[in-house]
Scaffold this motif. Structure first.
Motif, PDB file in Angstrom:
ATOM      1  N   GLY A 196       9.191  75.919 -63.438  1.00  0.00           N
ATOM      2  CA  GLY A 196       8.719  75.939 -64.813  1.00  0.00           C
ATOM      3  C   GLY A 196       9.665  75.336 -65.819  1.00  0.00           C
ATOM      4  O   GLY A 196       9.524  75.553 -67.009  1.00  0.00           O
ATOM      5  N   ARG A 197      10.645  74.577 -65.388  1.00  0.00           N
ATOM      6  CA  ARG A 197      11.613  73.980 -66.313  1.00  0.00           C
ATOM      7  C   ARG A 197      11.107  72.670 -66.918  1.00  0.00           C
ATOM      8  O   ARG A 197      11.525  72.302 -68.002  1.00  0.00           O
ATOM      9  N   CYS A 198      10.277  71.946 -66.197  1.00  0.00           N
ATOM     10  CA  CYS A 198       9.760  70.663 -66.682  1.00  0.00           C
ATOM     11  C   CYS A 198       8.263  70.799 -66.924  1.00  0.00           C
ATOM     12  O   CYS A 198       7.460  70.559 -66.022  1.00  0.00           O
ATOM     13  N   ARG A 199       7.906  71.196 -68.105  1.00  0.00           N
ATOM     14  CA  ARG A 199       6.509  71.431 -68.447  1.00  0.00           C
ATOM     15  C   ARG A 199       5.671  70.178 -68.224  1.00  0.00           C
ATOM     16  O   ARG A 199       6.040  69.084 -68.626  1.00  0.00           O
ATOM     17  N   MET A 200       4.544  70.374 -67.565  1.00  0.00           N
ATOM     18  CA  MET A 200       3.638  69.267 -67.291  1.00  0.00           C
ATOM     19  C   MET A 200       2.522  69.274 -68.334  1.00  0.00           C
ATOM     20  O   MET A 200       1.966  70.320 -68.650  1.00  0.00           O
ATOM     21  N   GLY A 201       2.211  68.108 -68.894  1.00  0.00           N
ATOM     22  CA  GLY A 201       1.130  68.014 -69.866  1.00  0.00           C
ATOM     23  C   GLY A 201       1.248  66.781 -70.719  1.00  0.00           C
ATOM     24  O   GLY A 201       2.056  65.885 -70.461  1.00  0.00           O
ATOM     25  N   SER A 202       0.435  66.757 -71.772  1.00  0.00           N
ATOM     26  CA  SER A 202       0.439  65.592 -72.663  1.00  0.00           C
ATOM     27  C   SER A 202       0.893  65.951 -74.074  1.00  0.00           C
ATOM     28  O   SER A 202       0.928  65.078 -74.943  1.00  0.00           O
ATOM     29  N   ALA A 257       5.820  68.805 -73.462  1.00  0.00           N
ATOM     30  CA  ALA A 257       5.743  68.500 -72.031  1.00  0.00           C
ATOM     31  C   ALA A 257       6.803  67.483 -71.639  1.00  0.00           C
ATOM     32  O   ALA A 257       7.077  66.529 -72.363  1.00  0.00           O
ATOM     33  N   VAL A 258       7.394  67.678 -70.468  1.00  0.00           N
ATOM     34  CA  VAL A 258       8.425  66.781 -69.956  1.00  0.00           C
ATOM     35  C   VAL A 258       7.797  65.697 -69.083  1.00  0.00           C
ATOM     36  O   VAL A 258       8.219  64.552 -69.117  1.00  0.00           O
ATOM     37  N   VAL A 259       6.783  66.084 -68.301  1.00  0.00           N
ATOM     38  CA  VAL A 259       6.140  65.139 -67.397  1.00  0.00           C
ATOM     39  C   VAL A 259       4.627  65.149 -67.620  1.00  0.00           C
ATOM     40  O   VAL A 259       4.057  66.125 -68.099  1.00  0.00           O
ATOM     41  N   ASP A 260       3.982  64.040 -67.247  1.00  0.00           N
ATOM     42  CA  ASP A 260       2.527  63.996 -67.284  1.00  0.00           C
ATOM     43  C   ASP A 260       1.995  64.496 -65.947  1.00  0.00           C
ATOM     44  O   ASP A 260       2.755  65.018 -65.127  1.00  0.00           O
ATOM     45  N   ASP A 261       0.698  64.324 -65.689  1.00  0.00           N
ATOM     46  CA  ASP A 261       0.147  64.836 -64.438  1.00  0.00           C
ATOM     47  C   ASP A 261       0.487  63.950 -63.254  1.00  0.00           C
ATOM     48  O   ASP A 261       0.004  64.162 -62.153  1.00  0.00           O
ATOM     49  N   GLY A 262       1.382  62.966 -63.473  1.00  0.00           N
ATOM     50  CA  GLY A 262       1.785  61.996 -62.456  1.00  0.00           C
ATOM     51  C   GLY A 262       2.697  62.452 -61.354  1.00  0.00           C
ATOM     52  O   GLY A 262       2.465  62.117 -60.234  1.00  0.00           O
ATOM     53  N   PRO A 263       3.727  63.142 -61.547  1.00  0.00           N
ATOM     54  CA  PRO A 263       4.447  63.706 -62.693  1.00  0.00           C
ATOM     55  C   PRO A 263       5.557  62.783 -63.199  1.00  0.00           C
ATOM     56  O   PRO A 263       6.723  62.937 -62.879  1.00  0.00           O
ATOM     57  N   ARG A 264       5.137  61.798 -63.984  1.00  0.00           N
ATOM     58  CA  ARG A 264       6.069  60.835 -64.559  1.00  0.00           C
ATOM     59  C   ARG A 264       6.744  61.431 -65.792  1.00  0.00           C
ATOM     60  O   ARG A 264       6.083  62.053 -66.616  1.00  0.00           O
ATOM     61  N   VAL A 265       8.043  61.214 -65.926  1.00  0.00           N
ATOM     62  CA  VAL A 265       8.786  61.723 -67.072  1.00  0.00           C
ATOM     63  C   VAL A 265       8.406  60.911 -68.301  1.00  0.00           C
ATOM     64  O   VAL A 265       8.446  59.679 -68.285  1.00  0.00           O
ATOM     65  N   HIS A 266       8.023  61.622 -69.362  1.00  0.00           N
ATOM     66  CA  HIS A 266       7.648  60.948 -70.614  1.00  0.00           C
ATOM     67  C   HIS A 266       8.827  60.165 -71.175  1.00  0.00           C
ATOM     68  O   HIS A 266       9.945  60.681 -71.268  1.00  0.00           O
ATOM     69  N   GLY A 267       8.615  58.911 -71.507  1.00  0.00           N
ATOM     70  CA  GLY A 267       9.626  58.092 -72.152  1.00  0.00           C
ATOM     71  C   GLY A 267      10.655  57.465 -71.227  1.00  0.00           C
ATOM     72  O   GLY A 267      11.567  56.796 -71.698  1.00  0.00           O
ATOM     73  N   VAL A 268      10.530  57.668 -69.911  1.00  0.00           N
ATOM     74  CA  VAL A 268      11.478  57.081 -68.964  1.00  0.00           C
ATOM     75  C   VAL A 268      10.668  56.356 -67.888  1.00  0.00           C
ATOM     76  O   VAL A 268       9.932  56.983 -67.136  1.00  0.00           O
TER      77      VAL A 268
END
Length: 87
Positions: free
Chosen positions: A37-43, A47-58
């Protein structure tokens, strides 16, 4: 077991109140479990990652460990992490 126990090791006989036990737990408490639960998934903005789970902005960075799981599984974490990585 009493014949084999010489004395209480921790928190020790000086810990006599709930506050003493709480202080001991706060100082020495730890877990052997993996963080989840450290890297929140969402949009949303938190949220840290999307449903990819790709890191937002990196670019080209994904998180494929227990940190993207909202709660820790009750068994070994290896299989779920392998499944997340495979997806």
């Amino acid at each position: 077991m009493q014949p084999y126990v010489l004395a209480e090791y921790r928190p020790g006989p000086a810990a006599t109140s709930d506050a003493d036990l709480f202080d001991f737990a706060r100082e020495f408490g730890a877990t052997s479990f993996y963080s989840s639960g450290r890297c929140r998934m969402g949009s949303d903005a938190r949220a840290v990652v999307d449903d990819g789970p790709r890191v937002h902005g990196v670019a080209s960075l994904r998180v494929v460990d227990c940190s993207i799981m909202p709660t820790l599984v009750s068994g070994n974490t290896n299989a779920p992490v392998v499944m997340v990585a495979d997806r």
